[in-house]
Design an enzyme around this catalytic site. Sequence first.
Site, short mmCIF file in Angstrom:
data_model
loop_
_atom_site.label_atom_id
_atom_site.label_comp_id
_atom_site.label_asym_id
_atom_site.label_seq_id
_atom_site.Cartn_x
_atom_site.Cartn_y
_atom_site.Cartn_z
N GLY A 1 0.83 -1.20 0.00
CA GLY A 1 0.00 0.00 0.00
C GLY A 1 0.87 1.24 0.00
N SER A 2 0.40 2.29 0.66
CA SER A 2 1.08 3.59 0.57
C SER A 2 2.42 3.65 1.28
CB SER A 2 0.15 4.69 1.11
OG SER A 2 -0.94 4.88 0.24
#
Length: 392
Positions: free
Chosen positions: A134-135
């Site tokens: 993810g981020s």
Amino acid sequence: GSTVIGHADVDGRGVEGVEKQFDQYLRGSGVTLPGIKDARGRELLIEGLDDTMEMAGRDVVLTIDSYLQLVTESALARTVEKHNAAAATAVMIDIPTGEVLALASIPNYDPNQPKTAFERGARTRAVTDAIEPGSTQKAFTFAAALDAGKVKPEHQFDCQMGRMQIGKVTIRDTHPLGILTAAETFQHSSNICTVKIARRIGREALAEALARFGVGRRTGIGLPGEARGLLRPVERWGEIGFSNIAFGQGLTVTPMQLTAGYAMMAASGVWRSPRIGLALVDPSGHEEPPPVPSDARPEARVMNEHAARMLLAIMRKVTEPEGTAKLAAIPGYPVAGKTGTAQKVSRGRYDPDKWIASFIGVVPADKPKLALSVIVDEPRPIHLGGQVAAPA
């Protein structure tokens, strides 16, 4: 520390964790002694036992700090309970040395009852489980762009109010954002602007940088079952795949890889393979360092120092009031880091009901000492990394 230490089988052979990793040193050697059996079949030694020093195994001293391990496990357990999560893992690395000070996984188990490990799904998730980052991946993308000299923190990018079309696919941001500096796009975790930053260097340069930063290769900590993660060959990325990888989809990493990568950035761009074995001690008290695992990489600079310092300054904005991880701020200590909220894949598709919430941080950011990660699997109903993982 049950999932780290592991356990031995009925014959005393290490089968999980450190017990398996250092089995050949802990075990010692066997010895043959003459004996007889009495009328009841009981075995009796004729000459007794000689000095057993030479055949005794060695003690293994770990880098794990028992107090920090307790604090980490406790915080992780509270987080799992509070957010009704399926599991969680946390890693704490000493940045100047690469020593792993805490390594926690929930669920854990009682090592005196090893059969319960399988029943509870207890394992060292930080090394065995490969997940989409993810981020948290955006720190690596920014690191690659800064290292290549293609982006500066003050450069401006248009985040297009949260929507960007690539072929038939729409890239979205959580919130509509307009024109921001590169530092602000990181603070607000813009997918769109991260893609634009990645385009400044191109897919081949990003792939090469990710490999340097340890993505897709074991860290070399030596614990059993360490996964490599998955970074597909760059020629198979495509424009959509390139965009996804830039902001943390379409590749997998282990929590240990992520934490070691952040430790590298905080160490001014110097890679140090994480280690958990500190010393082998023989019965006479003589100490020596354990052998270096075969897949551990030698200490090396993988990112220029100036770029690493710029990135750390950008990462500090994440814990400021407007950042995604303001709940990770610690009074009196500057904290740098990045949140992540990744959808899990189920039956070949992203599942809208299953998420991984994460936060990876560095403290104190002005003189980095510790790199910490908290990754929470399937929290419910809140699943944002900044609300679930950052406080822990």
